[in-house]
Design an enzyme around this catalytic site. Structure first.
Site, PDB file in Angstrom:
ATOM      1  N   SER A  52     -13.472  69.204 -40.020  1.00  0.00           N
ATOM      2  CA  SER A  52     -14.722  68.506 -40.368  1.00  0.00           C
ATOM      3  C   SER A  52     -14.851  68.273 -41.869  1.00  0.00           C
ATOM      4  O   SER A  52     -14.256  68.978 -42.682  1.00  0.00           O
ATOM      5  CB  SER A  52     -15.925  69.309 -39.888  1.00  0.00           C
ATOM      6  OG  SER A  52     -15.845  69.560 -38.520  1.00  0.00           O
TER       7      SER A  52
HETATM    8  N1  SAH Z   1     -13.679  73.991 -36.623  1.00  0.00           N
HETATM    9  C1  SAH Z   1     -12.430  73.266 -36.786  1.00  0.00           C
HETATM   10  C2  SAH Z   1     -12.528  71.787 -36.461  1.00  0.00           C
HETATM   11  C3  SAH Z   1     -12.801  71.582 -35.058  1.00  0.00           C
HETATM   12  S1  SAH Z   1     -12.300  70.068 -34.323  1.00  0.00           S
HETATM   13  C4  SAH Z   1     -11.860  73.436 -38.178  1.00  0.00           C
HETATM   14  O1  SAH Z   1     -12.504  74.070 -39.026  1.00  0.00           O
HETATM   15  O2  SAH Z   1     -10.760  72.951 -38.417  1.00  0.00           O
HETATM   16  C5  SAH Z   1     -12.832  70.541 -32.698  1.00  0.00           C
HETATM   17  C6  SAH Z   1     -11.911  71.469 -31.978  1.00  0.00           C
HETATM   18  O3  SAH Z   1     -12.556  71.864 -30.779  1.00  0.00           O
HETATM   19  C7  SAH Z   1     -10.603  70.813 -31.575  1.00  0.00           C
HETATM   20  O4  SAH Z   1      -9.522  71.541 -32.070  1.00  0.00           O
HETATM   21  C8  SAH Z   1     -10.660  70.838 -30.040  1.00  0.00           C
HETATM   22  O5  SAH Z   1      -9.400  71.016 -29.447  1.00  0.00           O
HETATM   23  C9  SAH Z   1     -11.576  72.017 -29.783  1.00  0.00           C
HETATM   24  N2  SAH Z   1     -12.248  72.054 -28.470  1.00  0.00           N
HETATM   25  C10 SAH Z   1     -12.745  71.027 -27.757  1.00  0.00           C
HETATM   26  N3  SAH Z   1     -13.296  71.461 -26.604  1.00  0.00           N
HETATM   27  C11 SAH Z   1     -13.136  72.816 -26.591  1.00  0.00           C
HETATM   28  C12 SAH Z   1     -13.467  73.845 -25.641  1.00  0.00           C
HETATM   29  N4  SAH Z   1     -14.055  73.592 -24.458  1.00  0.00           N
HETATM   30  N5  SAH Z   1     -13.158  75.130 -25.961  1.00  0.00           N
HETATM   31  C13 SAH Z   1     -12.534  75.433 -27.134  1.00  0.00           C
HETATM   32  N6  SAH Z   1     -12.169  74.496 -28.050  1.00  0.00           N
HETATM   33  C14 SAH Z   1     -12.469  73.202 -27.782  1.00  0.00           C
END
Ligand code: SAH
Length: 207
Positions: A52
């Site tokens: 993000s």
């Molecule tokens: N917080 C992260 C960015 C997140 S991007 C950082 O600091 O880099 C969102 C992430 O959520 C992605 O990697 C995606 O694969 C994950 N995601 C999506 N749905 C999810 C779920 N049901 N459970 C766990 N992770 C999930």
């Protein structure tokens, strides 16, 4: 980054600002994105996912009003950057990532960088992490179309949760949820765009 993107836009929480200053964001992005690590936007981290925008990381962290003794759950580990920010502020961080490759990569990275108070798990974050519940705070970093009930159940009384909520491909809003003794309050904050919260039936519930 801290001065021009965060303080200038109203981030005030000292612990959040200090953590954003101390976590090396360039170590959480792919090699070819390193020159852009401190720019004002999200960046691709592989598998179609993104890290993000720094402002959004800071905004969400500040909104949780964290204390040093807190135990926090993150859904959507991605690169591990948000987990590292949390780890600088609170006692223990639990984080769940649904994409296997990203989960293991973030686990190795956080370990190599010495974030000993972060626990990474590969799984579907919809179910939270019941064995480690309840949590003082929960942060969801993928855009959900509704708020998963298991996550509300795993919040302590007095606990806070921040989650982007909205229909896929439309603008979502960050929603701040506070669990009180007899009620749940919801406050709609700023509009945001996040990669979608996905489900994987094969992964099932987490213990
Ligand atoms: N917080 C992260 C960015 C997140 S991007 C950082 O600091 O880099 C969102 C992430 O959520 C992605 O990697 C995606 O694969 C994950 N995601 C999506 N749905 C999810 C779920 N049901 N459970 C766990 N992770 C999930």
């Amino acid at each position: 980054m801290v001065k021009t993107q965060l303080e200038a836009r109203g981030i005030k929480d000292a612990a959040t600002l200090l953590a954003m200053q101390n976590v090396p964001r360039h170590l959480f992005v792919p090699e070819n994105k390193k020159p852009y690590a401190y720019t004002d936007g999200p960046l691709p981290i592989g598998e179609g996912q993104t890290i993000s925008q720094p402002y959004i990381v800071a905004f969400m962290t500040e909104a949780l009003q964290l204390k040093e003794s807190d135990k926090v759950l993150e859904i959507g580990t991605g690169s591990g950057y948000q987990a590292a920010i949390l780890a600088k502020i609170v006692d223990t961080v639990y984080t769940i990532e649904i994409v296997k490759h990203l989960a293991f990569k973030a686990k190795d990275r956080l370990q190599d960088l010495g974030y000993a108070n972060v626990n990474v798990k590969w799984g579907d974050g919809y179910y939270g992490w019941p064995a480690k519940a309840p949590f003082d705070a929960i942060i969801v970093t993928a855009g959900a179309d509704s708020i998963p009930q298991p996550l509300i159940d795993q919040l302590k009384i007095g606990g806070r949760m921040i989650i982007p909520v909205g229909q896929y491909k439309y603008v979502s809003h960050l929603v701040l949820i506070t669990k009180k003794k007899n009620k749940i309050t919801r406050k709609k904050l700023i509009p945001v765009r996040f990669v979608p919260f996905t489900r994987d039936k094969k992964l099932g519930g987490n213990k």
